[in-house]
Write an enzyme that holds these catalytic residues in place. Structure first.
Site, mmCIF file in Angstrom:
data_model
loop_
_atom_site.group_PDB
_atom_site.id
_atom_site.type_symbol
_atom_site.label_atom_id
_atom_site.label_comp_id
_atom_site.label_asym_id
_atom_site.label_seq_id
_atom_site.Cartn_x
_atom_site.Cartn_y
_atom_site.Cartn_z
ATOM 1 N N ASN A 36 -2.179 18.893 -1.524
ATOM 2 C CA ASN A 36 -3.295 18.867 -1.265
ATOM 3 C C ASN A 36 -2.702 18.725 0.192
ATOM 4 O OD1 ASN A 36 -3.773 15.368 0.843
ATOM 5 N ND2 ASN A 36 -6.008 16.256 -1.364
ATOM 6 N N ASP A 51 0.313 11.083 -4.307
ATOM 7 C CA ASP A 51 0.887 11.697 -3.692
ATOM 8 C C ASP A 51 1.345 12.874 -4.879
ATOM 9 O OD1 ASP A 51 3.182 10.926 -1.379
ATOM 10 O OD2 ASP A 51 4.440 11.586 -3.017
ATOM 11 N N GLN A 105 7.220 3.781 3.726
ATOM 12 C CA GLN A 105 5.677 3.395 4.045
ATOM 13 C C GLN A 105 5.682 2.176 4.800
ATOM 14 O OE1 GLN A 105 3.498 5.608 1.238
ATOM 15 N NE2 GLN A 105 2.011 4.899 3.078
ATOM 16 N N LYS A 117 1.398 -1.384 -0.085
ATOM 17 C CA LYS A 117 0.122 -0.242 0.110
ATOM 18 C C LYS A 117 0.840 1.496 -0.056
ATOM 19 C CE LYS A 117 -3.170 2.430 0.475
ATOM 20 N NZ LYS A 117 -3.044 2.575 -0.845
ATOM 21 N N SER A 160 -7.226 5.556 3.977
ATOM 22 C CA SER A 160 -7.091 4.973 2.793
ATOM 23 C C SER A 160 -7.219 3.187 2.944
ATOM 24 C CB SER A 160 -5.399 4.550 2.209
ATOM 25 O OG SER A 160 -4.880 5.983 0.995
ATOM 26 N N LYS A 213 5.703 1.896 -3.050
ATOM 27 C CA LYS A 213 5.864 2.819 -3.403
ATOM 28 C C LYS A 213 5.400 2.620 -5.211
ATOM 29 C CE LYS A 213 4.718 7.547 -1.857
ATOM 30 N NZ LYS A 213 3.256 7.827 -0.747
HETATM 31 P P1 NDP Z 1 0.427 18.074 -4.211
HETATM 32 O O1 NDP Z 1 1.139 17.726 -5.273
HETATM 33 O O2 NDP Z 1 -0.683 18.017 -3.860
HETATM 34 O O3 NDP Z 1 1.382 19.056 -3.937
HETATM 35 C C1 NDP Z 1 3.187 19.552 -3.800
HETATM 36 C C2 NDP Z 1 3.283 20.430 -2.940
HETATM 37 O O4 NDP Z 1 4.925 19.966 -2.643
HETATM 38 C C3 NDP Z 1 3.216 21.558 -4.442
HETATM 39 O O5 NDP Z 1 2.624 23.062 -3.624
HETATM 40 C C4 NDP Z 1 4.323 21.598 -5.439
HETATM 41 O O6 NDP Z 1 4.964 23.134 -5.283
HETATM 42 C C5 NDP Z 1 5.696 21.764 -3.344
HETATM 43 N N1 NDP Z 1 6.570 20.532 -3.730
HETATM 44 C C6 NDP Z 1 6.745 19.890 -4.548
HETATM 45 N N2 NDP Z 1 7.717 19.269 -5.195
HETATM 46 C C7 NDP Z 1 8.717 20.465 -4.756
HETATM 47 C C8 NDP Z 1 9.805 20.503 -4.938
HETATM 48 N N3 NDP Z 1 10.895 19.292 -5.188
HETATM 49 N N4 NDP Z 1 10.719 21.959 -4.401
HETATM 50 C C9 NDP Z 1 9.366 22.473 -3.463
HETATM 51 N N5 NDP Z 1 8.070 21.868 -3.736
HETATM 52 C C10 NDP Z 1 8.123 20.630 -4.041
HETATM 53 O O7 NDP Z 1 1.615 17.023 -3.712
HETATM 54 P P2 NDP Z 1 0.998 16.245 -1.434
HETATM 55 O O8 NDP Z 1 0.232 17.200 -0.915
HETATM 56 O O9 NDP Z 1 0.232 15.057 -2.026
HETATM 57 O O10 NDP Z 1 2.631 15.772 -1.123
HETATM 58 C C11 NDP Z 1 3.032 16.867 -0.957
HETATM 59 C C12 NDP Z 1 4.109 15.265 0.317
HETATM 60 O O11 NDP Z 1 2.965 14.817 1.592
HETATM 61 C C13 NDP Z 1 4.912 15.355 -0.217
HETATM 62 O O12 NDP Z 1 6.189 14.655 0.194
HETATM 63 C C14 NDP Z 1 4.022 13.798 -0.405
HETATM 64 O O13 NDP Z 1 4.813 12.007 0.231
HETATM 65 C C15 NDP Z 1 3.784 13.949 1.448
HETATM 66 N N6 NDP Z 1 2.304 12.700 1.681
HETATM 67 C C16 NDP Z 1 1.332 13.388 0.843
HETATM 68 C C17 NDP Z 1 0.365 11.801 1.690
HETATM 69 C C18 NDP Z 1 -1.377 12.676 0.140
HETATM 70 O O14 NDP Z 1 -2.118 11.510 1.441
HETATM 71 N N7 NDP Z 1 -1.311 12.844 -0.337
HETATM 72 C C19 NDP Z 1 0.667 11.478 2.748
HETATM 73 C C20 NDP Z 1 1.023 11.731 3.203
HETATM 74 C C21 NDP Z 1 2.610 12.104 3.046
HETATM 75 P P3 NDP Z 1 4.777 22.823 -7.139
HETATM 76 O O15 NDP Z 1 3.994 22.510 -7.997
HETATM 77 O O16 NDP Z 1 5.205 23.820 -7.442
HETATM 78 O O17 NDP Z 1 5.203 21.386 -7.728
HETATM 79 O O1 2IT Z 2 3.525 8.719 1.478
HETATM 80 C C1 2IT Z 2 1.401 8.548 2.061
HETATM 81 O O2 2IT Z 2 1.476 7.797 2.573
HETATM 82 C C2 2IT Z 2 0.876 8.832 0.993
HETATM 83 N N1 2IT Z 2 1.056 8.690 -0.570
HETATM 84 C C3 2IT Z 2 -0.668 8.226 0.868
HETATM 85 C C4 2IT Z 2 -0.787 6.469 0.653
HETATM 86 C C5 2IT Z 2 -1.936 5.871 -0.089
HETATM 87 O O3 2IT Z 2 -2.001 4.701 -0.277
HETATM 88 O O4 2IT Z 2 -2.235 6.424 0.939
#
Ligand code: NDP
Ligand code: 2IT
Length: 445
Positions: free
Chosen positions: A239, A165, A110, A89, A377, A125
């Protein structure tokens, strides 16, 4: 050379150039070292040697055509790291920086995060070096369909369940789920983060950001503090950042920053409900840049800037790995930060983490603090198996409970190993114990 050093050296040699993966492994190995003295059975069964090696790694070609008829070739990945406690997952990341080392670090993290949730999920992943930025919906759809034309054969509701992600949200999951359903000719819960009309759980979009704030509240509460009235800096504007902001607003905190990969906005008055709605529209519908916020509200925008230079009580990094370096961490501590909650995966460099831990502030590591997303999830998988949807309130209350339990397990393990408030050690040990016991019980496989 200690056993831990030997295993780490072997990981470096066998996975050359994968520096993010090395970093993630090193942190876990160092945390679990004291556990091995109490559990010689883990040593003789070589649990650590086995846990750092993925069960399976899949890499594949993803050809697709852009709107001008030009052909592109990207690389697709799925690393199925550990299935000792449940089906693989974990999310899919679409970002140009993606290569095997990034997917392996995320898959490794993870394993322990999913174990902490208390639900039956293994670790995996995947993703691609495809960049959805600036692509039309039709291009994203063609890419996602091509990606799934290969990935479908390796996943399934009881085998491996991907989610979103960075760069993978509701739109991408829709296209991938649609293609999977068509190819296998079955409607089944193979993805999480689906639309609520087609099997998605209410509360999954909010879950990571909300869970992060619930975890941060738990840390604060245990320390006699509260989020209400506090100043918060958040990085990212995707997100996780959006719903961390939403929950901070609900709990009466003032959020003063957001960012993206181009720069940071600083709004000293605080991002209120109306401004939040503007960000949601800007980022999710128009897919614009955060710089536009500064133009709209006449506040500061720093090109290439980071949020960590601004004074705050609480910092919530929600963008990407290694976004807080040692210098940023020192600035935050010097400016009086009292808590850091990691919404992103591995956002603090090892130097930054050392500074936070030594300074005695409350530090919520990613595996624990951002586990709310994968927790919901897991709840989405349960609803899909039952073919019964739950209300938002039911999901949210389960999420709150899970985050409380994760905090309790994390702080309990930290105390047990004599490092009270070292939640990095606590989270790594709590997650590791569950997976290590399962691997031991199941023999050498
Ligand atoms: P999104 O794609 O929705 O948003 C990512 C954000 O981070 C954007 O604002 C993006 O800016 C910025 N970003 C991405 N890469 C970079 C970089 N190299 N340098 C600077 N800014 C950056 O992703 P999420 O919000 O889903 O994910 C954000 C973080 O949270 C990640 O580390 C992800 O692994 C983690 N995460 C996400 C989960 C989920 O459920 N979605 C669960 C647990 C962890 P730009 O638009 O300019 O790229
Ligand atoms: O980093 C994370 O935990 C996620 N991007 C979510 C993984 C999931 O299966 O919901």
């Amino acid at each position: 050379m200690s056993m831990i050093d030997k295993i780490y050296k072997q990981v470096e040699e066998r996975n050359p150039g994968e520096k993010e993966f090395h970093q993630a492994v090193k942190e876990v190995l160092e945390s679990v070292e004291p556990v091995l003295d109490k559990h010689p059975e883990f040593v003789s069964a070589k649990i650590l040697d086995r846990i750092v090696e993925p069960e399976r790694q899949i890499m594949f070609r993803v050809p697709w055509m852009d709107d001008n008829g030009e052909v592109h070739v990207n690389r697709g990945f799925r690393v199925q790291f550990n299935s000792a406690i449940g089906p693989y997952k974990g999310g899919l990341r679409f970002h140009p920086s993606v290569y095997l080392g990034i997917i392996k670090f995320l898959g490794f993290e993870q394993i322990f995060k999913n174990a902490l949730t208390g639900l039956a999920m293994g670790g995996g992943k995947g993703g691609s070096d495809f960049d959805p930025k600036g692509k039309s919906d039709a291009e994203v759809m063609r890419f996602c369909h091509s990606f799934m034309n290969e990935l479908y054969r390796y996943i399934g509701p009881d085998t491996d369940v991907p989610a979103g992600d960075i760069g993978v949200g509701a739109r991408e999951i829709g296209y991938m789920f649609g293609q999977y359903r068509k190819v296998v000719n079955r409607f089944e819960g193979v993805f999480t983060g689906k639309g609520p009309e087609w099997g998605g759980s209410l509360g999954r979009p909010e879950a990571t950001g909300y869970g992060l704030v619930y975890f941060t509240q738990e840390m604060l509460k245990d320390d006699g503090k509260d989020l209400k009235g506090k100043t918060v800096t958040i990085s990212g504007s995707g997100n996780v950042a959006q719903f961390a902001l939403d929950k901070c607003l609900q709990l009466g905190a003032k959020v003063v920053t957001l960012s993206d990969s181009s720069g940071t906005i600083y709004d000293p008055e605080g991002i209120d409900r109306d401004k939040f709605e503007y960000v949601m529209e800007l980022k999710n519908i128009r897919r614009g840049r955060i710089e536009e916020y500064a133009e709209e509200y006449g506040v500061e925008y720093v090109d290439r800037g980071v949020p960590w230079v601004y004074e705050c009580d609480i910092a919530l990094p929600c963008a990407t790995q290694n976004e807080i370096d040692g210098k940023d961490a020192q600035t935050l501590v010097d400016n009086g930060v009292t808590a850091v909650g990691e919404g992103a995966n591995m956002p603090s460099t090892p130097e930054a983490m050392d500074i936070f831990l030594e300074s005695g502030i409350l530090f919520g590591p990613a595996k624990a603090a951002n586990a709310g997303g994968v927790s919901v999830s897991g709840l989405e998988m349960a609803q899909n198996s039952q073919r019964v949807p739950w209300s938002f309130e039911e999901v949210d209350s389960k999420l709150q409970n899970i985050m409380k339990n994760i905090y309790a397990a994390t702080s309990q393990q930290a105390k047990k190993y004599g490092k009270e408030k070292n939640f990095v050690l606590g989270a790594n040990v709590a997650g590791f114990m569950k997976v290590a016991k399962a691997m031991l019980d199941q023999g050498l496989i």
